[in-house]
Design a protein around this motif. Structure first.
Motif, PDB file in Angstrom:
ATOM      1  N   UNK A 181      -3.413  -6.546 -19.805  1.00  0.00           N
ATOM      2  CA  UNK A 181      -3.436  -7.641 -18.827  1.00  0.00           C
ATOM      3  C   UNK A 181      -3.902  -7.145 -17.468  1.00  0.00           C
ATOM      4  N   UNK A 182      -3.508  -5.939 -17.139  1.00  0.00           N
ATOM      5  CA  UNK A 182      -3.914  -5.343 -15.868  1.00  0.00           C
ATOM      6  C   UNK A 182      -5.431  -5.147 -15.820  1.00  0.00           C
ATOM      7  N   UNK A 183      -6.008  -4.792 -16.980  1.00  0.00           N
ATOM      8  CA  UNK A 183      -7.457  -4.583 -17.039  1.00  0.00           C
ATOM      9  C   UNK A 183      -8.227  -5.871 -16.771  1.00  0.00           C
ATOM     10  N   UNK A 184      -7.587  -7.009 -17.082  1.00  0.00           N
ATOM     11  CA  UNK A 184      -8.232  -8.304 -16.830  1.00  0.00           C
ATOM     12  C   UNK A 184      -7.977  -8.769 -15.401  1.00  0.00           C
ATOM     13  N   UNK A 185      -6.728  -8.703 -14.984  1.00  0.00           N
ATOM     14  CA  UNK A 185      -6.351  -9.229 -13.674  1.00  0.00           C
ATOM     15  C   UNK A 185      -6.691  -8.275 -12.531  1.00  0.00           C
ATOM     16  N   UNK A 186      -6.620  -6.975 -12.799  1.00  0.00           N
ATOM     17  CA  UNK A 186      -6.870  -5.972 -11.760  1.00  0.00           C
ATOM     18  C   UNK A 186      -7.757  -4.859 -12.322  1.00  0.00           C
ATOM     19  N   UNK A 187      -8.980  -5.180 -12.702  1.00  0.00           N
ATOM     20  CA  UNK A 187      -9.830  -4.182 -13.369  1.00  0.00           C
ATOM     21  C   UNK A 187     -10.242  -3.046 -12.433  1.00  0.00           C
ATOM     22  N   UNK A 188     -10.299  -1.856 -12.977  1.00  0.00           N
ATOM     23  CA  UNK A 188     -10.738  -0.688 -12.211  1.00  0.00           C
ATOM     24  C   UNK A 188     -12.253  -0.555 -12.203  1.00  0.00           C
ATOM     25  N   UNK A 189     -12.888  -1.006 -13.286  1.00  0.00           N
ATOM     26  CA  UNK A 189     -14.329  -0.782 -13.450  1.00  0.00           C
ATOM     27  C   UNK A 189     -15.168  -1.289 -12.269  1.00  0.00           C
ATOM     28  N   UNK A 208      -6.371   3.465  -6.317  1.00  0.00           N
ATOM     29  CA  UNK A 208      -6.986   3.480  -7.649  1.00  0.00           C
ATOM     30  C   UNK A 208      -6.690   4.795  -8.350  1.00  0.00           C
ATOM     31  N   UNK A 209      -6.754   5.888  -7.594  1.00  0.00           N
ATOM     32  CA  UNK A 209      -6.509   7.205  -8.184  1.00  0.00           C
ATOM     33  C   UNK A 209      -5.088   7.315  -8.715  1.00  0.00           C
ATOM     34  N   UNK A 210      -4.154   6.594  -8.078  1.00  0.00           N
ATOM     35  CA  UNK A 210      -2.760   6.627  -8.510  1.00  0.00           C
ATOM     36  C   UNK A 210      -2.404   5.480  -9.451  1.00  0.00           C
ATOM     37  N   UNK A 224      -4.111  -2.886  -8.557  1.00  0.00           N
ATOM     38  CA  UNK A 224      -3.616  -4.208  -8.183  1.00  0.00           C
ATOM     39  C   UNK A 224      -3.426  -4.336  -6.672  1.00  0.00           C
ATOM     40  N   UNK A 225      -3.131  -3.224  -5.999  1.00  0.00           N
ATOM     41  CA  UNK A 225      -2.977  -3.280  -4.543  1.00  0.00           C
ATOM     42  C   UNK A 225      -4.315  -3.580  -3.880  1.00  0.00           C
ATOM     43  N   UNK A 226      -5.363  -2.903  -4.365  1.00  0.00           N
ATOM     44  CA  UNK A 226      -6.704  -3.162  -3.826  1.00  0.00           C
ATOM     45  C   UNK A 226      -7.117  -4.605  -4.085  1.00  0.00           C
ATOM     46  N   UNK A 227      -6.828  -5.105  -5.305  1.00  0.00           N
ATOM     47  CA  UNK A 227      -7.214  -6.481  -5.627  1.00  0.00           C
ATOM     48  C   UNK A 227      -6.416  -7.496  -4.814  1.00  0.00           C
ATOM     49  N   UNK A 228      -5.175  -7.188  -4.508  1.00  0.00           N
ATOM     50  CA  UNK A 228      -4.389  -8.085  -3.663  1.00  0.00           C
ATOM     51  C   UNK A 228      -5.070  -8.279  -2.312  1.00  0.00           C
ATOM     52  N   UNK A 229      -5.506  -7.170  -1.720  1.00  0.00           N
ATOM     53  CA  UNK A 229      -6.185  -7.236  -0.425  1.00  0.00           C
ATOM     54  C   UNK A 229      -7.492  -8.004  -0.541  1.00  0.00           C
ATOM     55  N   UNK A 272       0.835  -1.182   0.000  1.00  0.00           N
ATOM     56  CA  UNK A 272       0.000   0.000   0.000  1.00  0.00           C
ATOM     57  C   UNK A 272       0.880   1.246   0.000  1.00  0.00           C
ATOM     58  N   UNK A 273       0.277   2.377   0.167  1.00  0.00           N
ATOM     59  CA  UNK A 273       1.000   3.639   0.038  1.00  0.00           C
ATOM     60  C   UNK A 273       2.151   3.725   1.033  1.00  0.00           C
ATOM     61  N   UNK A 274       3.320   4.167   0.535  1.00  0.00           N
ATOM     62  CA  UNK A 274       4.452   4.348   1.438  1.00  0.00           C
ATOM     63  C   UNK A 274       4.999   3.020   1.900  1.00  0.00           C
ATOM     64  N   UNK A 275       4.292   2.360   2.785  1.00  0.00           N
ATOM     65  CA  UNK A 275       4.773   1.083   3.268  1.00  0.00           C
ATOM     66  C   UNK A 275       3.869  -0.050   2.866  1.00  0.00           C
ATOM     67  N   UNK A 276       2.547   0.200   2.814  1.00  0.00           N
ATOM     68  CA  UNK A 276       1.639  -0.864   2.432  1.00  0.00           C
ATOM     69  C   UNK A 276       1.871  -1.237   0.984  1.00  0.00           C
ATOM     70  N   UNK A 277       1.798  -2.491   0.675  1.00  0.00           N
ATOM     71  CA  UNK A 277       1.886  -2.906  -0.719  1.00  0.00           C
ATOM     72  C   UNK A 277       2.610  -4.217  -0.857  1.00  0.00           C
ATOM     73  N   UNK A 278       2.642  -4.704  -2.077  1.00  0.00           N
ATOM     74  CA  UNK A 278       3.304  -5.960  -2.335  1.00  0.00           C
ATOM     75  C   UNK A 278       2.871  -6.505  -3.666  1.00  0.00           C
ATOM     76  N   UNK A 279       3.449  -7.609  -4.001  1.00  0.00           N
ATOM     77  CA  UNK A 279       3.169  -8.228  -5.283  1.00  0.00           C
ATOM     78  C   UNK A 279       1.823  -8.913  -5.249  1.00  0.00           C
TER      79      UNK A 279
END
Length: 645
Positions: free
Chosen positions: A176-184, A272-274, A278-283, A1-8
């Motif tokens: 690929x991102x649109x399929x695996x981590x769609x924003x819609x 999402x704004x940035x 994919x970070x949201x979808x990971x969670x 996530x932002x700053x420290x949160x996040x990951x593959x």
């Protein structure tokens, strides 16, 4: 996530992706594909390239991508449509130096995808960026904003150059991102906010992380969340940085105790704004959600039924949980849940599960439209009967934390209940048959405490009514009435297993109408025949409705005769206009509790039964005779042996 949160982002169950590239002739789609595959601009490109596969290590998700070039000519329309239907994502190209090809997106390509009902995300790509006239600079956002507003299926837009390879590989990364981590599914671009389903999922995740139930996530809880989702803790500096960003943009997002729900929601908006969905979808995926923002079916084990005449019920543990939830959300302690209180209860579910058929208006409510406790529990019983997996999912959404194995019980077969002459079921399903205007819907309305309506409204499809019935001795049973419209009866009964799930079949007729009686008699005989043929013989009740009207003279005698011939009880006479038929519902439950009684028997069925009994007794006689013969032969041989000795 932002700053420290996040990951593959973890794998999402896909092993490959298929991307179709389409556009007008001369827009550069084939050159784009070839340049990305070979990492150099091609000298000679065929009109249509064969499928090309990019290796799994080409992009961070480590999934191979098959790119399919499509023909631009109308002559190959069938091939084009076929590739659209097989694609996980569609790339539409235009040429940056040919404005007419951009206009064609709105006039042809995007409307065509809609007409074909293609659900894959769309990536709009401007090719030949190196040929654009620099004297007329144009911002991509200004060009695409009106188009994206009209066509929400467009996931993103990008411009590139195959010649210079500027942003060419990014085209397929975004696809690929649109399929695996769609924003819609996550974000409403027009309102610039999280979509309701995502907000509900995030609120549930927040509740799961809030171990001490104080309404905020302290540092320890945030670290647990980070480890569970991304496999690594946060150091204090990173954590402080995250909270600082939230506090600057969302003042109520942080308190002295920790991160609040508004702050937690803000972080998802920021991802999402940035451009980091994919970070949201990971969670979400770590917490068990699928692409529809519902719990994965793997997390919703339902015990299997071994026979169609079994059903699934909620256990006492689950019912006790639901009774406690009802009291918890009944904030004004009036014994009923108002719509707002019910919305609060389901605020962490993807949707309120009872807003559509067959659950809408299927349970008891007060005159003000509020759920009673009986109506609330009956809705859960109905949902469990019809869709136990959906019932379990919604239990989990609202906080049910027990082992799913303790949620359901599979009932004994109805055939065994008839043989044992008793049942242990707590939920009974009654099929309500009858001709039009016989009063079926009025019975369902009365069962739910609704007032009698003089106006007739034809039932367009099957409808349900579920409620709790108090029985003598203080026992309570849940009864579910399922109305089968007249025009659907024939098709319904052609299914061999149609009566397997039925505890009691009620056939209703208008006692003042000769046609109504004759039609009801036909339905009753058909139910009896189907029960005998399928082995799912069902207890039946005949109901003579509209008892306040002058009865058809012969119907009384004929109905009594038919019931006597079939071996079932005489018809139950009642009038919805004069009062609520509470005794009818108690009678239905009593009939269900004695599953060996009131099963109609036709003349042909009786003959078949007698023949089976005769054959069985004959076989028994032959078996006994054979056994006696063998015994006599053995005794004779023993006697002869002794005599010879």
């Amino acid at each position: 996530m932002l700053g420290g949160f996040g990951g593959k982002s973890p794998p999402v169950g896909r092993t490959s992706l298929r991307i179709a590239v389409a556009g007008d002739k001369g827009t550069g789609k084939s050159s784009l594909i070839s340049a990305v595959a070979s990492e150099t601009f091609p000298d000679n490109v065929p009109r249509v390239l064969p499928p090309i596969t990019l290796p799994a290590d080409a992009f961070p998700d480590f999934i191979p991508i098959t790119i399919v070039d499509t023909p631009s000519s109308i002559d190959n329309r069938i091939k084009l449509i076929e590739e659209f239907r097989k694609a996980d994502a569609v790339i539409l190209t235009y040429a940056c130096d040919q404005p007419s090809t951009l206009d064609r997106l709105s006039s042809y390509w995007l409307p065509e995808l809609r007409r074909l009902e293609i659900k894959a995300p769309v990536i709009v790509v401007g090719c030949k960026l190196d040929l654009r006239d620099e004297r007329t600079p144009t911002r991509l956002d200004d060009i695409m904003a009106p188009i994206m507003k009209e066509y929400r299926e467009i996931e993103t837009c990008i411009e590139c150059s195959a010649l210079t390879l500027i942003q060419a590989p990014e085209v397929f990364y975004y696809a690929s991102k649109a399929v695996l981590h769609p924003t819609f599914p996550l974000f409403d671009q027009e309102k610039h906010c999280l979509k309701p389903r995502l907000r509900r999922a995030v609120q549930r995740i927040f509740n799961l992380c809030d171990h001490d139930l104080d309404g905020v996530l302290n540092d320890a809880e945030l670290n647990d969340f980070q480890v569970n989702c991304f496999g690594a803790p946060l150091d204090p500096v990173e954590l402080m940085g995250v909270k600082k960003v939230v506090q600057e943009r969302q003042p109520d997002g942080v308190t002295d105790l920790g991160l609040t729900l508004p702050g937690f929601l803000f972080l998802f908006s920021l991802f999402i704004d940035r451009g980091r969905p994919e970070t949201a979808w990971t969670i979400l995926r770590k917490c068990g959600y699928n692409d529809s923002l519902e719990l994965n079916t793997e997390l919703l084990p339902v015990p299997p039924k071994q026979s169609p005449d079994q059903s699934i019920e909620l256990t006492n543990k689950a019912m006790d949980f639901l009774s406690g939830i009802f009291q918890l959300y009944d904030l004004d302690n009036d014994g009923a849940l108002q719509p707002a209180e019910l919305d609060d209860l389901f605020q962490t579910a993807p949707d309120s599960p009872w807003i559509e058929a067959p659950y809408k208006d299927a349970a008891e409510k007060t005159s003000g439209g509020n759920f009673t406790i009986n109506g609330f529990l009956s809705e859960w019983a109905l949902m469990t009967l019809l869709d136990p997996r959906k019932s379990l999912a919604n239990l989990i959404y609202i906080g049910y934390g027990h082992d799913p194995a303790s949620t359901f019980s599979v009932t004994r077969k109805r055939s065994v209940d008839r043989k044992n002459q008793r049942t242990e079921r707590n939920v009974f399903q009654c099929f309500v048959f009858g001709p039009k205007k016989s009063g079926k819907s009025a019975i369902l309305d009365s069962f739910l405490g609704r007032k009698f309506s003089k106006s007739y409204k034809a039932t367009m499809g099957e409808q349900y009514a579920a409620n709790v019935v108090d029985q003598p001795g203080g026992t309570k049973k849940t009864l579910i009435l399922r109305e089968i419209p007249e025009e659907r009866v024939k098709k319904f009964l052609t299914n061999k297993e149609s009566l397997a799930a039925c505890d009691v079949a009620v056939v209703v007729y208008d006692s003042s109408d000769v046609y109504s009686w004759k039609k009801a008699r036909e339905i009753l005989m058909e139910v009896a025949r189907r029960g005998e043929e399928s082995g799912h013989g069902t207890p039946c009740l005949l109901v003579a409705a509209k008892d306040d009207l002058d009865p058809y003279p012969m119907s009384v005698q004929e109905s009594d005769r038919v019931c006597m011939e079939l071996g079932i009880d005489v018809p139950v006479s009642l009038s919805m206009r004069l009062g609520e038929p509470n005794s009818l519902f108690s009678r239905i439950v009593s009939t269900a509790e004695n599953p060996h009684l009131s099963i109609p028997e036709t003349e042909s069925g009786r003959r078949s039964k007698n023949i089976r009994q005769f054959v069985n007794s004959s076989l028994l006689f032959v078996s006994v005779g054979t056994a006696v013969g063998f015994a006599g032969l053995a005794a004779y041989r023993a006697y002869s042996a002794r005599k010879n000795a």
